[in-house]
Design a protein around this motif. Structure first.
Motif, PDB file in Angstrom:
ATOM      1  N   UNK A  96       0.834  -1.199   0.000  1.00 33.36           N
ATOM      2  CA  UNK A  96       0.000   0.000   0.000  1.00 33.36           C
ATOM      3  C   UNK A  96       0.869   1.250   0.000  1.00 33.36           C
ATOM      4  N   UNK A  97       0.290   2.376  -0.467  1.00 34.56           N
ATOM      5  CA  UNK A  97       1.044   3.626  -0.597  1.00 34.56           C
ATOM      6  C   UNK A  97       1.642   4.065   0.725  1.00 34.56           C
ATOM      7  N   UNK A  98       0.810   4.046   1.779  1.00 33.74           N
ATOM      8  CA  UNK A  98       1.274   4.533   3.069  1.00 33.74           C
ATOM      9  C   UNK A  98       2.465   3.744   3.590  1.00 33.74           C
ATOM     10  N   UNK A  99       2.384   2.417   3.486  1.00 33.18           N
ATOM     11  CA  UNK A  99       3.475   1.573   3.971  1.00 33.18           C
ATOM     12  C   UNK A  99       4.750   1.845   3.190  1.00 33.18           C
ATOM     13  N   UNK A 100       4.622   1.977   1.866  1.00 33.02           N
ATOM     14  CA  UNK A 100       5.815   2.198   1.044  1.00 33.02           C
ATOM     15  C   UNK A 100       6.443   3.545   1.351  1.00 33.02           C
ATOM     16  N   UNK A 101       5.605   4.565   1.608  1.00 39.20           N
ATOM     17  CA  UNK A 101       6.141   5.886   1.937  1.00 39.20           C
ATOM     18  C   UNK A 101       6.940   5.815   3.228  1.00 39.20           C
ATOM     19  N   UNK A 102       6.347   5.172   4.264  1.00 38.62           N
ATOM     20  CA  UNK A 102       7.047   5.095   5.552  1.00 38.62           C
ATOM     21  C   UNK A 102       8.325   4.279   5.416  1.00 38.62           C
ATOM     22  N   UNK A 103       8.243   3.141   4.715  1.00 36.93           N
ATOM     23  CA  UNK A 103       9.427   2.287   4.569  1.00 36.93           C
ATOM     24  C   UNK A 103      10.519   3.018   3.790  1.00 36.93           C
ATOM     25  N   UNK A 104      10.149   3.635   2.659  1.00 35.21           N
ATOM     26  CA  UNK A 104      11.149   4.322   1.839  1.00 35.21           C
ATOM     27  C   UNK A 104      11.794   5.478   2.574  1.00 35.21           C
ATOM     28  N   UNK A 105      10.988   6.270   3.281  1.00 38.73           N
ATOM     29  CA  UNK A 105      11.550   7.405   4.014  1.00 38.73           C
ATOM     30  C   UNK A 105      12.413   6.945   5.177  1.00 38.73           C
ATOM     31  N   UNK A 106      12.013   5.862   5.857  1.00 36.75           N
ATOM     32  CA  UNK A 106      12.838   5.362   6.961  1.00 36.75           C
ATOM     33  C   UNK A 106      14.189   4.899   6.450  1.00 36.75           C
ATOM     34  N   UNK A 108      15.735   5.947   3.750  1.00 38.22           N
ATOM     35  CA  UNK A 108      16.533   7.100   3.345  1.00 38.22           C
ATOM     36  C   UNK A 108      17.042   7.883   4.543  1.00 38.22           C
ATOM     37  N   UNK A 109      16.234   7.974   5.604  1.00 39.56           N
ATOM     38  CA  UNK A 109      16.661   8.717   6.798  1.00 39.56           C
ATOM     39  C   UNK A 109      17.844   8.052   7.480  1.00 39.56           C
ATOM     40  N   UNK A 110      17.899   6.732   7.448  1.00 35.50           N
ATOM     41  CA  UNK A 110      18.998   6.033   8.078  1.00 35.50           C
ATOM     42  C   UNK A 110      20.253   6.215   7.235  1.00 35.50           C
ATOM     43  N   UNK A 111      21.323   6.798   7.784  1.00 37.26           N
ATOM     44  CA  UNK A 111      22.530   6.958   6.981  1.00 37.26           C
ATOM     45  C   UNK A 111      23.074   5.593   6.556  1.00 37.26           C
ATOM     46  N   UNK A 112      23.583   5.519   5.339  1.00 37.94           N
ATOM     47  CA  UNK A 112      24.116   4.249   4.854  1.00 37.94           C
ATOM     48  C   UNK A 112      23.197   3.543   3.889  1.00 37.94           C
ATOM     49  N   UNK A 113      21.904   3.886   3.888  1.00 43.77           N
ATOM     50  CA  UNK A 113      20.992   3.283   2.914  1.00 43.77           C
ATOM     51  C   UNK A 113      20.107   4.378   2.330  1.00 43.77           C
ATOM     52  N   UNK A 114      19.854   4.306   1.024  1.00 44.97           N
ATOM     53  CA  UNK A 114      19.011   5.295   0.355  1.00 44.97           C
ATOM     54  C   UNK A 114      18.089   4.581  -0.622  1.00 44.97           C
ATOM     55  N   UNK A 115      16.810   4.929  -0.581  1.00 42.74           N
ATOM     56  CA  UNK A 115      15.864   4.364  -1.538  1.00 42.74           C
ATOM     57  C   UNK A 115      16.067   5.028  -2.888  1.00 42.74           C
ATOM     58  N   UNK A 116      16.271   4.234  -3.935  1.00 46.00           N
ATOM     59  CA  UNK A 116      16.470   4.796  -5.268  1.00 46.00           C
ATOM     60  C   UNK A 116      15.175   4.751  -6.063  1.00 46.00           C
ATOM     61  N   UNK A 117      14.545   3.585  -6.134  1.00 44.63           N
ATOM     62  CA  UNK A 117      13.288   3.448  -6.869  1.00 44.63           C
ATOM     63  C   UNK A 117      12.279   2.699  -6.002  1.00 44.63           C
ATOM     64  N   UNK A 118      11.016   3.069  -6.151  1.00 44.97           N
ATOM     65  CA  UNK A 118       9.977   2.404  -5.370  1.00 44.97           C
ATOM     66  C   UNK A 118       8.911   1.866  -6.311  1.00 44.97           C
ATOM     67  N   UNK A 119       8.520   0.620  -6.109  1.00 44.78           N
ATOM     68  CA  UNK A 119       7.367   0.059  -6.809  1.00 44.78           C
ATOM     69  C   UNK A 119       6.672  -0.848  -5.805  1.00 44.78           C
ATOM     70  N   UNK A 120       5.366  -1.095  -5.967  1.00 42.05           N
ATOM     71  CA  UNK A 120       4.701  -1.996  -5.020  1.00 42.05           C
ATOM     72  C   UNK A 120       5.392  -3.346  -4.985  1.00 42.05           C
ATOM     73  N   UNK A 121       5.870  -3.741  -3.820  1.00 35.08           N
ATOM     74  CA  UNK A 121       6.505  -5.038  -3.676  1.00 35.08           C
ATOM     75  C   UNK A 121       7.984  -5.065  -3.907  1.00 35.08           C
ATOM     76  N   UNK A 122       8.558  -3.991  -4.459  1.00 35.15           N
ATOM     77  CA  UNK A 122      10.001  -4.006  -4.679  1.00 35.15           C
ATOM     78  C   UNK A 122      10.597  -2.619  -4.529  1.00 35.15           C
TER      79      UNK A 122
END
Lengths: 155, 99
Positions: A96-106, A108-122
């Motif tokens: 779902x959109x909300x879960x992906x937003x929270x997961x992707x932002x978390x 990216x916020x953690x130094x050392x990992x950055x979300x590059x692309x987001x799609x449902x499930x991957x």
């Protein structure tokens, strides 16, 4: 719905603004209404969140940020620069959109990992070395984020 | 109270300096974004917390807390947008092997 967004933005302006004369308040009102007017009311399906879980999640995430900040600082200051950057494709059961937003932002916020692309499930995640993405790969983030949202039947 | 504020701001500045060194030392845009997120997440929070402690409970305290929340909400979005733009325009991370 737009009128609530406009009022919320205007209150934010009043809190942040340091001068309360007519011209500044008028500018704030105009900008707040323009932003809420031009923002598309997209079909964002956000499931109900459990605020109790959010209360536990924020300190946990901040602890993660502190821990990985020290790790990344050590990597940067190390004379040999021992980094091993790579792109990992992270499969997740969150869709779902909300879960992906929270997961992707978390991530990216953690130094050392950055979300590059987001799609449902991957997610495509860039990581600076092996130990930074350990907890992402073993699914700790997914489990924590999925607890934030109430089950599908509850909405 | 002033000393607590000063030490918080100094800790924040240390992280800001480390982040800047990282931007200079790291090889490509993807790795540099990691140094940037270090600056954002810890440098900004310690400096802003120090200012909030220094200010005490006034309207400016409320403003600093609001800015703090906005920093935490907006920074990941901006880093992600930058990195996604780099990725979509064809950049790939350089492979620097662990020595």
């Amino acid at each position: 719905m737009r009128i609530f967004a406009a009022i919320a933005l205007f209150v934010l302006w009043l809190v942040l603004s340091a001068s309360y004369n007519l011209i500044h308040i008028t500018i704030g009102a105009i900008i707040a209404s323009m932003i809420s007017w031009f923002t598309p009311a997209g079909p964002l399906h956000v499931r109900r969140i459990s605020w109790l879980a959010v209360l536990g999640y924020v300190p946990w995430l901040f602890g993660r940020i502190l821990k990985s900040s020290f790790h990344v600082s050590r990597l940067i200051l190390h004379p040999g620069l021992p980094i091993a950057p790579e792109l990992i494709h992270h499969k997740t059961q969150l869709t779902s959109d909300g879960e992906l937003v929270v997961l992707g932002n978390s991530i990216t916020l953690t130094p050392g990992t950055i979300t590059v692309e987001v799609a449902p499930g991957e997610l495509v995640v860039h990581t600076i070395d092996k130990s930074s993405c350990k907890d992402l790969v073993n699914g700790l983030y997914d489990a924590k984020v999925s607890h934030l949202f109430l089950a599908k039947g509850d909405q | 109270m002033t000393w607590l504020a000063i030490s918080l701001i100094v800790i924040g500045l240390v992280f800001l300096v480390i982040g800047s060194i990282g931007i200079l030392r790291l090889p490509d845009v993807f790795s540099r974004a990691h140094a940037l997120s270090l600056t954002d997440s810890l440098g900004a929070i310690f400096v802003l917390l120090g200012l909030a402690v220094y200010e005490g409970f006034t309207i400016n305290f409320l403003r600093i807390i609001v800015v703090l929340i906005l920093v935490y909400l907006l920074n990941p979005v901006i880093s992600h947008a930058t990195i996604r733009a780099a990725y979509r325009s064809g950049l790939r991370p350089s492979k620097k092997e662990n020595k």
